[in-house]
Structures are given as structure tokens and as C-alpha cells.
Design a protein around this motif. Structure first.
Motif, PDB file in Angstrom:
ATOM      1  N   ALA A 172      -2.041   6.723   4.575  1.00  0.00           N
ATOM      2  CA  ALA A 172      -2.338   5.847   3.568  1.00  0.00           C
ATOM      3  C   ALA A 172      -3.367   6.617   2.629  1.00  0.00           C
ATOM      4  CB  ALA A 172      -3.044   4.485   4.182  1.00  0.00           C
ATOM      5  N   ALA A 173      -3.518   6.149   1.606  1.00  0.00           N
ATOM      6  CA  ALA A 173      -4.501   6.847   0.235  1.00  0.00           C
ATOM      7  C   ALA A 173      -5.823   6.740   0.754  1.00  0.00           C
ATOM      8  CB  ALA A 173      -4.046   6.270  -1.004  1.00  0.00           C
ATOM      9  N   GLY A 174      -6.317   5.666   1.415  1.00  0.00           N
ATOM     10  CA  GLY A 174      -7.774   5.560   2.058  1.00  0.00           C
ATOM     11  C   GLY A 174      -7.920   6.357   3.266  1.00  0.00           C
ATOM     12  N   GLU A 175      -6.833   7.078   4.002  1.00  0.00           N
ATOM     13  CA  GLU A 175      -7.189   7.682   5.160  1.00  0.00           C
ATOM     14  C   GLU A 175      -7.436   9.303   4.716  1.00  0.00           C
ATOM     15  OE1 GLU A 175      -3.809   7.889   7.687  1.00  0.00           O
ATOM     16  OE2 GLU A 175      -3.539   5.693   7.568  1.00  0.00           O
ATOM     17  N   VAL A 176      -6.969   9.603   3.287  1.00  0.00           N
ATOM     18  CA  VAL A 176      -7.085  11.032   2.955  1.00  0.00           C
ATOM     19  C   VAL A 176      -8.399  11.230   2.315  1.00  0.00           C
ATOM     20  CG1 VAL A 176      -6.303  13.032   1.805  1.00  0.00           C
ATOM     21  CG2 VAL A 176      -4.535  11.267   2.778  1.00  0.00           C
ATOM     22  N   MET A 223       0.775  -1.139   0.018  1.00  0.00           N
ATOM     23  CA  MET A 223       0.061   0.022  -0.050  1.00  0.00           C
ATOM     24  C   MET A 223       0.732   1.279   0.109  1.00  0.00           C
ATOM     25  SD  MET A 223      -2.887   1.230   2.500  1.00  0.00           S
ATOM     26  CE  MET A 223      -4.423   0.388   1.731  1.00  0.00           C
ATOM     27  N   GLU A 224       0.764   2.312  -0.764  1.00  0.00           N
ATOM     28  CA  GLU A 224       1.314   3.453  -0.945  1.00  0.00           C
ATOM     29  C   GLU A 224       1.261   4.375   0.164  1.00  0.00           C
ATOM     30  OE1 GLU A 224       0.494   5.009  -4.784  1.00  0.00           O
ATOM     31  OE2 GLU A 224       1.504   3.664  -5.709  1.00  0.00           O
ATOM     32  N   ARG A 225       2.162   4.974   0.641  1.00  0.00           N
ATOM     33  CA  ARG A 225       1.936   5.922   1.776  1.00  0.00           C
ATOM     34  C   ARG A 225       2.413   7.086   1.272  1.00  0.00           C
ATOM     35  NH1 ARG A 225      -0.500   4.196   6.182  1.00  0.00           N
ATOM     36  NH2 ARG A 225       0.638   5.699   7.404  1.00  0.00           N
ATOM     37  N   LEU A 226       1.760   8.312   1.600  1.00  0.00           N
ATOM     38  CA  LEU A 226       1.709   9.418   1.063  1.00  0.00           C
ATOM     39  C   LEU A 226       2.225  10.584   2.123  1.00  0.00           C
ATOM     40  CD1 LEU A 226      -1.647   9.802  -0.620  1.00  0.00           C
ATOM     41  CD2 LEU A 226       0.642   9.315  -1.691  1.00  0.00           C
ATOM     42  N   ILE A 227       2.986  11.674   1.666  1.00  0.00           N
ATOM     43  CA  ILE A 227       3.519  12.599   2.778  1.00  0.00           C
ATOM     44  C   ILE A 227       3.010  13.940   2.046  1.00  0.00           C
ATOM     45  CG2 ILE A 227       5.713  13.813   3.514  1.00  0.00           C
ATOM     46  CD1 ILE A 227       7.080  11.124   3.215  1.00  0.00           C
ATOM     47  N   ARG A 228       2.467  14.757   2.884  1.00  0.00           N
ATOM     48  CA  ARG A 228       2.149  16.299   2.655  1.00  0.00           C
ATOM     49  C   ARG A 228       3.175  17.038   2.362  1.00  0.00           C
ATOM     50  NH1 ARG A 228      -2.307  17.175   7.258  1.00  0.00           N
ATOM     51  NH2 ARG A 228      -0.458  16.534   8.430  1.00  0.00           N
ATOM     52  N   ALA A 229       3.131  18.165   1.424  1.00  0.00           N
ATOM     53  CA  ALA A 229       4.249  18.780   1.040  1.00  0.00           C
ATOM     54  C   ALA A 229       4.471  19.765   2.423  1.00  0.00           C
ATOM     55  CB  ALA A 229       3.949  20.010  -0.007  1.00  0.00           C
ATOM     56  N   SER A 230       3.594  20.185   3.384  1.00  0.00           N
ATOM     57  CA  SER A 230       3.845  21.079   4.326  1.00  0.00           C
ATOM     58  C   SER A 230       4.460  19.888   5.295  1.00  0.00           C
ATOM     59  CB  SER A 230       2.414  21.411   5.092  1.00  0.00           C
ATOM     60  OG  SER A 230       1.594  20.189   5.485  1.00  0.00           O
TER      61      SER A 230
END
Length: 141
Positions: A82-86, A1-8
Motif C-alpha cells: 500500500a502507498a502508506g507502507e512505503v 486503495m492503490e497497491r504498488l509493485i516494485r520493479a525488482s
């Protein structure tokens, strides 16, 4: 599963800058609405892309120039999602094909202050000034 990081979070927790994000990562992988009002959408980057960019020589050169006040942030754990959390996540088709330009902020230019106008005091005993817009002799004729 892909994890994402915000630019901030990249800026706050990993000591990145907007210019560095635009140069090394380019366009974000996904966007989501900003919950803080009518602002620019939140930019999301895949964690693997961030780690690959941090392994480059360009980032290593930049990391050497980071001051001690920001270098300690590099050791902190970075929040990932996780993409599903956003909520309302919108994936971009091909971020590698999207040009992203960062215009650095220009310093505010301050205007030179004008000196205050010179006020000539009225002569003593005179409480008002008579304005003569025409010659009173011209009225008699």
C-alpha cells in the motif's frame, strides 16, 4: 486503495525484464530511496497498470518465450505494498509523459592477451650485462 509493485519484484517474481518494463510500463508511478546504499531509487508501479500490461499481446508473445526455469515464477503471489507502507514515497506527476529509455547491458569485451616477452638467457659465466650507452673511444678525445 492503490497497491504498488516494485520493479525488482516484477523481475524476480513475475519474470519481467528491464527492457520489457521500459517498453510496456514506461516511467514508474513513484520513486523511493533505495535502502541498500547509494544506488538508483526504487521504482514503483501501480498494480492495475502492471495487470493491464500483462493482458496485452506484446506481453503474451514474450510470456510464450519464457523458459521453463522462469515460467514457474508467474504462478507465485507477487508482493504488493500500500502507498502508506512505503517510506519517503515520491509520486511522479504524469508517468505517461515521461520518456524512459533502457540501455541493455553490453557484453564485456575481453582484451586479447599479449604473448609474454621473450627473455634471452645470459651466456654461462656472465653474471651481469654491461650497458654501453656511448662509445668509450669518444671519451678519450
Amino acid at each position: 486503495m492503490e497497491r504498488l509493485i516494485r520493479a525488482s519484484d516484477l523481475k524476480r517474481q513475475r519474470a519481467w525484464t528491464d527492457t520489457l518494463i521500459a517498453a510496456l510500463l514506461g516511467a514508474p508511478d513513484a520513486l523511493s530511496p533505495n535502502p541498500h546504499g547509494w544506488r538508483a531509487p526504487m521504482r514503483w508501479y501501480r498494480e492495475d497498470r502492471v495487470r493491464d500490461a500483462e493482458a496485452t499481446a506484446a506481453f503474451a508473445e514474450r510470456a510464450e518465450r519464457i523458459g521453463a526455469d522462469a515460467a514457474w515464477r508467474r504462478d507465485l503471489p507477487t508482493r504488493t505494498f500500500a502507498a502508506g507502507e512505503v517510506e519517503q514515497l515520491e509520486w511522479l506527476d504524469d508517468p505517461a509523459r515521461i520518456a524512459l529509455f533502457h540501455a541493455p547491458r553490453r557484453p564485456r569485451m575481453r582484451r586479447a592477451r599479449r604473448p609474454p616477452p621473450v627473455v634471452v638467457p645470459a651466456p654461462p659465466g656472465q653474471r651481469f650485462e654491461v650497458l654501453r650507452l656511448f662509445d668509450p673511444a669518444s671519451l678519450d678525445s
